[in-house]
Design an enzyme around this catalytic site. Structure first.
Site, PDB file in Angstrom:
ATOM      1  N   LYS A 125       1.803  -4.435  -4.900  1.00  0.00           N
ATOM      2  CA  LYS A 125       1.254  -2.901  -5.055  1.00  0.00           C
ATOM      3  C   LYS A 125       1.972  -2.375  -6.226  1.00  0.00           C
ATOM      4  CE  LYS A 125       0.828  -2.187  -0.079  1.00  0.00           C
ATOM      5  NZ  LYS A 125       1.417  -1.423   1.154  1.00  0.00           N
TER       6      LYS A 125
ATOM      7  N   ASP B  26      -1.306   6.465   1.680  1.00  0.00           N
ATOM      8  CA  ASP B  26      -2.070   5.671   2.649  1.00  0.00           C
ATOM      9  C   ASP B  26      -3.005   6.134   3.698  1.00  0.00           C
ATOM     10  OD1 ASP B  26      -0.588   2.935   2.840  1.00  0.00           O
ATOM     11  OD2 ASP B  26       1.304   3.847   3.570  1.00  0.00           O
TER      12      ASP B  26
ATOM     13  N   GLN C 163       6.573   1.684   2.879  1.00  0.00           N
ATOM     14  CA  GLN C 163       6.050   0.435   3.462  1.00  0.00           C
ATOM     15  C   GLN C 163       6.304   0.291   5.046  1.00  0.00           C
ATOM     16  OE1 GLN C 163       3.833  -1.540   2.258  1.00  0.00           O
ATOM     17  NE2 GLN C 163       3.983  -3.561   3.252  1.00  0.00           N
TER      18      GLN C 163
HETATM   19  N1  GUN Z   1       2.289  -2.736   5.918  1.00  0.00           N
HETATM   20  C1  GUN Z   1       1.070  -3.235   6.125  1.00  0.00           C
HETATM   21  N2  GUN Z   1       0.234  -2.746   5.722  1.00  0.00           N
HETATM   22  C2  GUN Z   1       0.493  -1.484   5.156  1.00  0.00           C
HETATM   23  C3  GUN Z   1      -0.160  -0.726   4.568  1.00  0.00           C
HETATM   24  O1  GUN Z   1      -1.320  -0.485   4.237  1.00  0.00           O
HETATM   25  N3  GUN Z   1       0.502   0.660   4.196  1.00  0.00           N
HETATM   26  C4  GUN Z   1       1.851   0.436   4.424  1.00  0.00           C
HETATM   27  N4  GUN Z   1       2.697   1.766   4.179  1.00  0.00           N
HETATM   28  N5  GUN Z   1       2.563  -0.402   5.184  1.00  0.00           N
HETATM   29  C5  GUN Z   1       1.886  -1.399   5.439  1.00  0.00           C
END
Ligand code: GUN
Length: 303
Positions: free
Chosen positions: A53, A120, A97
């Site tokens: 990311k 998100d 996350q």
């Molecule tokens: N953990 C796995 N997928 C995601 C996501 O799309 N966003 C976040 N914040 N954590 C994750």
């Protein structure tokens, strides 16, 4: 033989469009969009996701940074950090996350992020706004799925879409986004009595369960668009989706592979959400649809 929807290509076009826009935005507003990714602990899978990311953000000109926190940090300390980031006018997007360590309440942490920095789209207020049909930040994977379907240029409106899986992150929000596109949406889940009977109705089949080969060729309507959101490692350590890909290719009209299908779009949409947050911060009345026009043109090769 099904057409393979190449998520990497679709995502690359979207990222390139953003990359072209950022210098113009920086010139106009005096700064670049910024994203802060918070990771608590050192789970190896999470480290990989988070690195991806941040690196993707940096590669296209977003001021992305990682805040790596020890896994014994208290929830109160994490909430304080989020509060500081919420108040910082130079931070556009905040992503925490998940999953978080067991001693933290995920819901409380997710809801601590400011609604207009919640890249998100997991905040209760964004989820509510999504279902209410008012302005919201929509979650990345569902948003990416809609983009992938649109690359087929088959109209979603009026089609029967079946969503298998009802998670908060994928199943439920993608059902609402499909509804917004005027699809007739059916949701199937672990209590669905005759899954095959339901999936055979699907012009568009979205599978987000996390179980290898839960969908086989005989469960797919000929010519259907099949979007495989599965992302698990099987007993041989191979990354697999939920659909029996080889069999499905014989029946489906379009299909996404795993890997290289939905995954790249999730990251691309995170970049889009960061851009949307940035635009909402630098200019109260910014027309975000312009950004979307550019991306739509890039997608269909009309640029
Ligand atoms: N953990 C796995 N997928 C995601 C996501 O799309 N966003 C976040 N914040 N954590 C994750």
């Amino acid at each position: 033989m099904a057409n393979i929807i190449n998520g990497k290509t679709v995502a690359a076009k979207i990222k390139n469009t953003i990359k072209e826009q950022i210098p113009l935005l920086e010139h106009q507003y005096g700064r670049r969009p910024s994203l802060c990714v918070i990771m608590v602990g050192n789970d190896s899978a999470n480290q990989g996701y988070v690195r991806n990311k941040v690196q993707t953000g940096l590669s296209i000109g977003i001021d992305a940074r990682l805040m790596a926190l020890e896994d014994n940090i208290s929830e109160a300390e994490l909430l304080k950090i989020i509060h500081v980031l919420n108040e910082d006018p130079l931070i556009d997007g905040i992503l925490v996350q998940l999953p978080l360590p067991a001693h933290m309440n995920e819901e409380r942490v997710v809801d601590a992020v400011a609604k207009n920095k919640d890249v998100d789209g997991f905040h209760t207020l964004n989820v509510g706004a999504l279902w209410q049909g008012t302005h919201c930040i929509a979650p990345c994977t569902p948003k990416g799925i809609i983009q992938l379907i649109k690359t087929t240029e088959i109209p979603i409106s009026g089609k029967t879409a079946v969503v298998v899986g009802r998670s908060n992150i994928v199943g439920k929000p993608v059902a609402k986004l499909l509804l917004d596109e005027n699809a007739t949406v059916i949701m199937a889940h672990s209590y669905t009595e005759d899954l095959k009977k339901i999936t055979l109705l699907a012009d568009i089949l979205i599978v987000a369960v996390g179980k290898e080969k839960i969908i086989t060729a005989d469960m797919i309507k000929p010519g259907a668009i099949v979007i495989d959101v599965g992302n698990t490692y099987n007993t041989e350590g191979k990354l697999v989706g939920d659909v029996d890909f080889e069999g499905a290719c014989e029946v489906a009209g379009y299909i996404t592979p795993v890997p290289g299908g939905v995954g790249p779009l999730t990251i691309a949409m995170l970049m889009i959400n960061t851009m949307e947050c940035f635009l909402s911060h630098v200019e109260a009345n910014t027309d975000v649809s312009k950004l979307w026009d550019n991306i739509t043109n890039a997608r269909s090769g009309k640029d």
